[in-house]
Design a protein around this motif. Structure first.
Motif, PDB file in Angstrom:
ATOM      1  N   ARG A  85       0.816  -1.220   0.000  1.00 39.42           N
ATOM      2  CA  ARG A  85       0.000   0.000   0.000  1.00 39.42           C
ATOM      3  C   ARG A  85       0.852   1.274   0.000  1.00 39.42           C
ATOM      4  N   HIS A  86       2.113   1.169   0.338  1.00 36.49           N
ATOM      5  CA  HIS A  86       3.049   2.294   0.415  1.00 36.49           C
ATOM      6  C   HIS A  86       2.516   3.416   1.295  1.00 36.49           C
ATOM      7  N   GLY A  87       1.727   3.021   2.291  1.00 34.38           N
ATOM      8  CA  GLY A  87       1.303   3.953   3.319  1.00 34.38           C
ATOM      9  C   GLY A  87       0.261   4.964   2.924  1.00 34.38           C
ATOM     10  N   THR A  88      -0.289   4.856   1.719  1.00 34.05           N
ATOM     11  CA  THR A  88      -1.139   5.943   1.250  1.00 34.05           C
ATOM     12  C   THR A  88      -2.540   5.462   0.883  1.00 34.05           C
ATOM     13  N   LEU A  89      -3.525   6.226   1.235  1.00 36.16           N
ATOM     14  CA  LEU A  89      -4.925   5.840   1.099  1.00 36.16           C
ATOM     15  C   LEU A  89      -5.342   5.490  -0.332  1.00 36.16           C
ATOM     16  N   PRO A  90      -4.879   6.186  -1.368  1.00 35.30           N
ATOM     17  CA  PRO A  90      -5.315   5.826  -2.720  1.00 35.30           C
ATOM     18  C   PRO A  90      -4.938   4.400  -3.138  1.00 35.30           C
ATOM     19  N   ASN A  91      -4.000   3.770  -2.439  1.00 32.95           N
ATOM     20  CA  ASN A  91      -3.576   2.409  -2.789  1.00 32.95           C
ATOM     21  C   ASN A  91      -4.342   1.326  -2.037  1.00 32.95           C
ATOM     22  N   ARG A  92      -5.389   1.710  -1.321  1.00 30.59           N
ATOM     23  CA  ARG A  92      -6.037   0.750  -0.421  1.00 30.59           C
ATOM     24  C   ARG A  92      -6.651  -0.440  -1.145  1.00 30.59           C
ATOM     25  N   GLY A  93      -6.967  -0.310  -2.427  1.00 30.53           N
ATOM     26  CA  GLY A  93      -7.630  -1.396  -3.135  1.00 30.53           C
ATOM     27  C   GLY A  93      -6.721  -2.269  -3.966  1.00 30.53           C
ATOM     28  N   LEU A  94      -5.411  -2.072  -3.907  1.00 27.34           N
ATOM     29  CA  LEU A  94      -4.501  -2.862  -4.734  1.00 27.34           C
ATOM     30  C   LEU A  94      -4.516  -4.329  -4.315  1.00 27.34           C
ATOM     31  N   LEU A 307      15.102  16.976  -4.716  1.00 23.45           N
ATOM     32  CA  LEU A 307      15.116  15.619  -5.276  1.00 23.45           C
ATOM     33  C   LEU A 307      14.048  14.757  -4.615  1.00 23.45           C
ATOM     34  N   PHE A 308      13.894  14.884  -3.300  1.00 29.35           N
ATOM     35  CA  PHE A 308      12.858  14.135  -2.608  1.00 29.35           C
ATOM     36  C   PHE A 308      11.466  14.605  -3.053  1.00 29.35           C
ATOM     37  N   GLN A 309      11.301  15.908  -3.264  1.00 27.62           N
ATOM     38  CA  GLN A 309      10.018  16.427  -3.747  1.00 27.62           C
ATOM     39  C   GLN A 309       9.661  15.832  -5.110  1.00 27.62           C
ATOM     40  N   VAL A 310      10.646  15.781  -5.994  1.00 26.92           N
ATOM     41  CA  VAL A 310      10.416  15.210  -7.324  1.00 26.92           C
ATOM     42  C   VAL A 310      10.018  13.744  -7.204  1.00 26.92           C
ATOM     43  N   ARG A 311      10.701  13.013  -6.338  1.00 30.11           N
ATOM     44  CA  ARG A 311      10.377  11.602  -6.141  1.00 30.11           C
ATOM     45  C   ARG A 311       8.931  11.433  -5.671  1.00 30.11           C
ATOM     46  N   ALA A 312       8.525  12.249  -4.706  1.00 25.69           N
ATOM     47  CA  ALA A 312       7.155  12.168  -4.201  1.00 25.69           C
ATOM     48  C   ALA A 312       6.144  12.598  -5.263  1.00 25.69           C
ATOM     49  N   LEU A 313       6.479  13.654  -6.000  1.00 24.93           N
ATOM     50  CA  LEU A 313       5.567  14.126  -7.033  1.00 24.93           C
ATOM     51  C   LEU A 313       5.341  13.058  -8.102  1.00 24.93           C
ATOM     52  N   ALA A 314       6.388  12.335  -8.466  1.00 26.65           N
ATOM     53  CA  ALA A 314       6.266  11.285  -9.475  1.00 26.65           C
ATOM     54  C   ALA A 314       5.313  10.183  -9.016  1.00 26.65           C
ATOM     55  N   GLU A 315       5.226   9.944  -7.711  1.00 28.47           N
ATOM     56  CA  GLU A 315       4.294   8.940  -7.209  1.00 28.47           C
ATOM     57  C   GLU A 315       2.885   9.504  -7.055  1.00 28.47           C
ATOM     58  N   TRP A 316       2.781  10.794  -6.832  1.00 30.39           N
ATOM     59  CA  TRP A 316       1.494  11.463  -6.628  1.00 30.39           C
ATOM     60  C   TRP A 316       0.754  11.693  -7.948  1.00 30.39           C
ATOM     61  N   GLN A 322      -9.460  12.257  -7.219  1.00 34.59           N
ATOM     62  CA  GLN A 322      -9.826  11.773  -5.898  1.00 34.59           C
ATOM     63  C   GLN A 322      -8.611  11.207  -5.176  1.00 34.59           C
ATOM     64  N   GLY A 323      -7.822  10.405  -5.901  1.00 31.26           N
ATOM     65  CA  GLY A 323      -6.636   9.823  -5.279  1.00 31.26           C
ATOM     66  C   GLY A 323      -5.672  10.879  -4.790  1.00 31.26           C
TER      67      GLY A 323
END
Length: 500
Positions: A85-94, A307-316, A322-323
């Motif tokens: 789930r990588h800790g994030t609510l949008p992944n709850r249904g994987l 660099l960390f912001q870019v990494r997070a943005l790429a996952e977002w 909604q996600g």
């Protein structure tokens, strides 16, 4: 019980792996509602693993030192039959994973009993235990205090006595930070020594446990190469030998004492006192300890933060509207700044960080080992995303550059203050993993007083912000008060333990 005691009980038949698994699951029932650390229980498959291990021990044919030992893995470590789930609510249904990542595969091959998954923050991008999916993970030493992150559930569960070991992952301090907050030992290895997916030059899987010896045992199992990680190092698993606790282990070692990175939050005097005590203990045993001047003359953090912001943005970005709205707001707001960066800006940041990492590596390489704080203060309140809401990884200054340099670093609990543990970081040049572990274990053997582990999680008042870092609460940081981020979004998900 430590793993040595467990193995002795398996050998003489006074306990079986099934017994220990049942004790582990009972322990989850007793404390997890308080700490919110275990977010998925794989009871059925864990029982099958424990029964197979029991048969091997009865036949006198255990597979390894970890055969039958209960181990958890972080939400980010893919394990067959368990959800990622990588800790994030949008992944709850994987769907649940069907293939083990390298750390999980090595654990199963060794006969370890993987009983569940541990909570983490969204994308692993916080040094704190706050998640849009799982809510707040609480520190059993003081339930009002943070566990650190991103291997937050591992830290809380082990401190509270759930299981023997856990596999986390570390990109800026994510196994070492929870270890420091929760009194544990942990190792971020030389990059590539523990294979992980996806292959990375900075993110590594890493072991956590209550003792350095148990961390070393877990390291000995998961440190072998795996062809799926194209950056994994060759050679078999490394097996750290039990440490000689006499002065001979450290006599003559050249040790650098780092108390000032040249930027970021200042070290609180009570943390500094514990780190200096560790350095004196080494010096009294014959090590040559030299205090290092401030490591950086100019602030290297903004480039690394981007660099960390870019990494997070790429996952977002791949989520729909909604996600995106469901991701922890502090992560969304923080990574939004990266949306305006050009490719050339990113390349410049990569080059700047590489130069800073090379400088840091040169400082570390001039010594046999480095001793430093792990976090600048005594922790922070449970609902906070970090000492800075705008730059939530900024307090990771003592840990993050070991990731960028690829060098190994361990955490060992060495003291207590105001009812919470204080950790010391032991780092070294690349490939010095065994030396790092040996000295961490040696320091642990000289710890001034044993830890009174919080087997009953302690409901205490939060520490006051003046203990979070030197100068925290001054005019320069009052924009980030201790009440920042109550993390009340999606409270129903907090402590939601699933059973297969």
């Amino acid at each position: 019980m430590n793993t040595e005691t467990v193995r002795a009980a398996y050998r003489d038949g006074s306990l079986t792996p099934v017994d220990v698994l049942e004790q582990t699951l009972t322990r989850i029932d007793e404390v997890n509602d308080s700490i919110n650390a275990i977010v998925f229980r794989d009871d059925v498959n864990a029982l099958a693993q424990a029964e197979a291990s029991t048969a091997r021990w009865k036949a006198g044919t255990p597979l390894s030192v970890l055969d039958g030992v209960p181990v958890s893995v972080k939400d980010s470590v893919r394990a067959a039959g368990m959800p990622w789930r990588h800790g994030t609510l949008p992944n709850r249904g994987l769907d649940a994973d069907t293939v083990d990542s390298p750390p999980a595969a090595r654990l199963r091959e060794a006969g370890a009993v993987i009983f569940g998954k541990c909570a983490m923050p969204d994308f692993g991008m916080l040094g704190a235990g706050v998640s849009s999916l799982y809510g707040i993970v609480r520190n059993p030493w003081n339930l009002a205090m943070n566990t650190g992150g991103s291997s937050a559930g591992a830290g809380a569960s082990l401190a509270a006595g759930i299981g023997s070991m856990s596999v986390g992952s570390d990109i800026a301090g994510s196994v070492r930070l929870p270890a420091a907050h929760c009194g544990l030992a942990a190792l971020k290895p030389t990059q590539g020594r523990i294979p992980h997916l996806a292959p990375s030059t900075t993110r590594s899987a890493g072991p956590l446990a209550r003792s350095v010896r148990e961390v070393a045992e877990l390291f000995s199992v998961i440190s072998g190469p795996d062809a799926r990680d194209l950056l994994s190092l060759p050679g078999g698993p490394l097996t750290p030998e039990p440490v000689d606790t006499s002065d001979r282990t450290v006599a003559g070692l050249r040790i650098g004492l780092i108390l000032d990175m040249g930027y970021g939050y200042g070290v609180h005097p009570e943390v500094e006192a514990v780190v200096r005590a560790a350095a004196r203990t080494l010096q009294d045993a014959g090590a040559v300890v030299t205090e290092v001047p401030p490591v950086f003359s100019a602030d290297p953090w903004p480039a690394l933060d981007r660099l960390f912001q870019v990494r997070a943005l790429a996952e977002w970005l791949p989520y729909d509207g909604q996600g995106r709205s469901e991701v922890l707001p502090q992560i969304t707001d923080w990574c939004a700044a990266a949306s305006g960066l050009a490719a050339a800006d990113h390349e410049n940041d990569l080059n700047a960080v590489a130069a800073s990492a090379a400088h840091f590596a040169s400082v570390v390489d001039s010594f046999d080992l480095i001793v430093s704080p792990v976090i600048p203060g005594l922790g922070f309140a449970a609902g906070m995303v970090g000492l800075s809401q705008d730059s939530p990884l900024e307090h990771c200054s003592f840990t993050c550059w070991f990731n960028q340099s690829g060098q190994p670093a361990a955490t060992v609990g060495f003291g207590m203050s105001h009812g919470v543990p204080v950790g010391v970081q032991v780092g070294g040049p690349r490939f010095a993993d065994l030396r790092v572990l040996a000295v961490a274990e040696w320091l642990e053997s000289r710890r001034p007083a044993p830890f009174d582990w919080p087997t009953v999680p302690r409901d205490l008042p939060a520490l006051t912000p003046d203990l979070y870092a030197a100068g925290y609460g001054d005019a320069t940081v009052t924009a980030n008060p201790a009440t920042a981020n109550p993390a009340t979004a999606n409270p129903a998900t907090a402590g939601d333990t699933q059973r297969s």
